[in-house]
Design a protein around this motif. Sequence first.
Motif, PDB file in Angstrom:
ATOM      1  N   PRO A  52      29.609  51.361  38.746  1.00 51.25           N
ATOM      2  CA  PRO A  52      30.364  50.109  38.594  1.00 51.25           C
ATOM      3  C   PRO A  52      30.270  49.197  39.829  1.00 51.25           C
ATOM      4  N   LEU A 109      26.695  47.628  40.006  1.00 49.57           N
ATOM      5  CA  LEU A 109      26.450  46.830  38.803  1.00 49.57           C
ATOM      6  C   LEU A 109      27.376  45.627  38.746  1.00 49.57           C
ATOM      7  N   GLY A 110      28.337  45.561  39.675  1.00 48.34           N
ATOM      8  CA  GLY A 110      29.260  44.434  39.690  1.00 48.34           C
ATOM      9  C   GLY A 110      30.142  44.400  38.456  1.00 48.34           C
ATOM     10  N   LEU A 111      30.573  45.573  37.966  1.00 49.59           N
ATOM     11  CA  LEU A 111      31.448  45.579  36.788  1.00 49.59           C
ATOM     12  C   LEU A 111      32.828  45.057  37.166  1.00 49.59           C
ATOM     13  N   PRO A 112      33.515  44.408  36.209  1.00 49.53           N
ATOM     14  CA  PRO A 112      34.844  43.878  36.513  1.00 49.53           C
ATOM     15  C   PRO A 112      35.780  44.995  36.969  1.00 49.53           C
ATOM     16  N   THR A 161      34.210  46.277  41.739  1.00 49.32           N
ATOM     17  CA  THR A 161      33.351  45.788  42.808  1.00 49.32           C
ATOM     18  C   THR A 161      33.981  45.922  44.193  1.00 49.32           C
ATOM     19  N   PRO A 183      23.657  41.325  40.548  1.00 50.07           N
ATOM     20  CA  PRO A 183      24.715  41.705  39.614  1.00 50.07           C
ATOM     21  C   PRO A 183      26.048  40.981  39.824  1.00 50.07           C
ATOM     22  N   LYS A 184      26.467  40.804  41.045  1.00 51.05           N
ATOM     23  CA  LYS A 184      27.805  40.264  41.281  1.00 51.05           C
ATOM     24  C   LYS A 184      27.840  38.737  41.269  1.00 51.05           C
TER      25      LYS A 184
END
Lengths: 436, 481
Positions: free
Chosen positions: B40, B43-46, B49, B89-90
């Motif tokens: 995560p 991958l810059g997942l909400p 990060t 990603p972010k």
Amino acid sequence: MDINKLKNLNAFISLTSAVKTGETEPAGAITYALADNICTTELKTTCASFMLKAYQPPFGSSAAQKLKEKGALLVGKTNMDEFGVGAWGKSSYFGAVKNPWNEKHTAGSGAAAAVAGGAVTLALATDRWGELRQSAAYCGVMGLKPTYGRISRRGLIDCAPSLEQLGIIARNIADLASALETISGNDPQDPTSYKGDVPSYTDQLQERVRTIKVAVPESWADAPYMTKEVKEAFANGLGRLNKTCFQVETVALPHLRQSLITAVIIGAVEAFSNMANFDGVRFGLRAKGNHLQEMYRLTRTEGFSSEIKQFLTFGALISSGNYYNDYFLKAQKMRTIIKKELDQCLQQYDLILAPTTPFKAPLLGDGDNVNNESLLPDSAASYTAAANLAGLPAMTFPLPSPGTDRLPTAALHFTAKAWDETLLLQTARLLENEQE
Amino acid sequence: MPEFETVIGLEVHVELLTDTKLFCGCSTAFGADPNTQVCPVCLGLPGGTLPLFNKTAAEYTIKAALALNCKVTPTIDFDRKNYFYADLPKGFQISQFFHPMGKDGFVNVNLNGENKKIGIHQLHLEEDTGKLSHIGDIMSSPISSVDFNRAGVPLMEIVTEPDIRSAEEARLYLQKLHSILCYLGISDCKMEEGSMRCDANISIRPMGSTELGKKTELKNMNSFRSVYRGIEYEVERQRTIVLSGDSVIPETRHWDEAKGVTRAMRSKFVSADYRCFPDPNIPPFPASAAWVEKIKDTIPELPDARHSRFVEAYGLPPYDAEVLTTSKEMADFYDGVLACYNEPKLASNWIMSELMGLLNAAGLEITESKITPAALGKLLELIGKGEISGKIAKSVFEEMFNTGEDPALIVEKKGLTQISDADTLHQIVSKVLAENPQSVEDYHGGKKKALGFLVGQIMKETKGQANPQLVNDLLQEKLRD
């Protein structure tokens, strides 16, 4: 409390299967709700946005996990302004949240409505420049935003990381103190999390407190859109404070009035950057585009509400070119000044006291009548934003003075020294005892 | 015809050899299946990060900063560089915009025997991006795929001052930088695999001018050679433009290795405003003097120092020292040989001609050599003691190279020991003279070449094992009789 009675308030976005099947909760279990920008593996996490309408996070919030391990029961995910931007309850993709005391008015957030309406013992929500405390005040319940770093931010879908953190909404101080004790503490997964020990808040609630020195800013009545009703209720509340417990003095905090615009600028720039990951590539909504740029543009155009787009555009603008120095850099400097001012004040006083909001819960639809450049929605944060800028713990406590519309009129907003949540809880306990 | 001066600044990106990424625990290993080394955070997942800072990456960068004579920042902090791209990603890259890890350093290069200092403007740490792949050309590819395994791998960027004046200087600087970084062991610096990448800012100006001309940024050079060729081409292109009275368009250009030209990159994006600001999720990390000092202690002897030692302590010619110190492994090997048998020039000759020759022919690195420094030392000792001739030694060496066997064992097994016994050689010489009366007569008749033939016959008789000096002496003695 029958959860279905709250349905017309639109407080929840999703409910756990336990609630849906009508399963009775274990006797004595603490029930809780999570604002829908707090990640859970059992329920979707939508941030009340079309962008994340179907988003299932692969991991959950560290704080919520601790509540779960303590045996607390998750009831559901609460409705909120989209991505927590605003305390109006009208930008949610799922519609506005109604106030349990008067459905013509906003609740500010589903979390506050769920607690005030009795659906849950407590709720966790985010506070970026005061949204959690404002909505608690609108609904007549308590809301605490602890010191920045006290509670892990892991699993919180935030938009302004340096301001935003998790807080707790509850109806009584014992539940609030117990929840704080449970979810606080260092999280190695959150680099901004505090490494110090967590006091036993529940034990300390019982301790006798010496006289508390309270500073009231002399500008407390100067916020934009301050209503006469709130002025009177707050002055009344001040007058009723027990003189043996509280020693109240008026102080000059000249930069306090800059805290709202400072927080808005910093928050918008951080949000512009923090929400750049919503690009349709890896998760969430993806619009069809003929090329990458078009996919970005359409995804973000369709996925975000106009409020969010306005907010992000503002952030993009004030961090670009010359605006960077004129606005963003100045806001960062002002943040340092405000923090210093509050810290200095808190060296002489134990608490800073002001009204939580300049007005009570606005009418739903009020926001539609003002033009977009109006400060009305944001001015709700006139007194709450400073604590976020300085990272200090702050708490709202409801005053028992409902008007004829049954709505809570005003609330007391206390700010304490960093890491001194204990004093906030003890203060709330004193006030709670007085009211009983 | 006006004279021009070339002004070049290089930006070199180097992937660091840490086990995990800069801000999460994902592996940095090269070549895994796409999107298998992700989490995560990278991958810059909400909600995921929150970056967890990798201290080893900071250590490596500080090491490099010290080795490049930079001032090290007292506080390590990171900024966000904001831009949208599919490999990011972010939507922002975590980098060091305001406070680079190192500043104001330099690298020495040897320019035709003269030392030249190339200034290092700054050195900083940042995250690498993911990798995009297209079907054929990017503009016509119906789909593009993105692999995030590389996203978040620690990347060090080293920016020079505009001190470089030619393609040759650029190449020398790069080779020196490569050498230093390899000595430090913080990157494998493989330009072909992309773990070391170089962009060049190139401009020309009339000789004597102090103003900078309009520059182009040259990308996609994947070897030292292509850096050289790319710059040469670009400088010539700019000269032609300026001489024709036009002015150079400031732009990013792409080096086409196959066609040997630079091309303007078709870019849809307007020049970016990165809106850099301190990353609110990463608390500043103090780089204490004690910690930096501790890191300094782990820096090995670097190429320049080693070069001086080889010249001063071993009396090697500067050329030999240069060749031997370019790679740490080669220099270590050389030191290892001398530790066993201290004949510096003999060892340097053998390594530079025989060993490097065989390694090159076999396409092997020094680290893959079956010959150990100790074994080569032993071989040189056998020569020095006169136990084998130089010629025999070469064949023993080849055997060692192929099998890794001990030289003494090879000599013994094959009976290659040099015949230095005068009585034995006496008999052989007499025999050869008796068998070749014509040559003896020729020699006495003044044909000195006949001597060589007779030596050859003796060597043939002894399978090359005869001590050549002794053979010579004996032969001349006998022929005088």
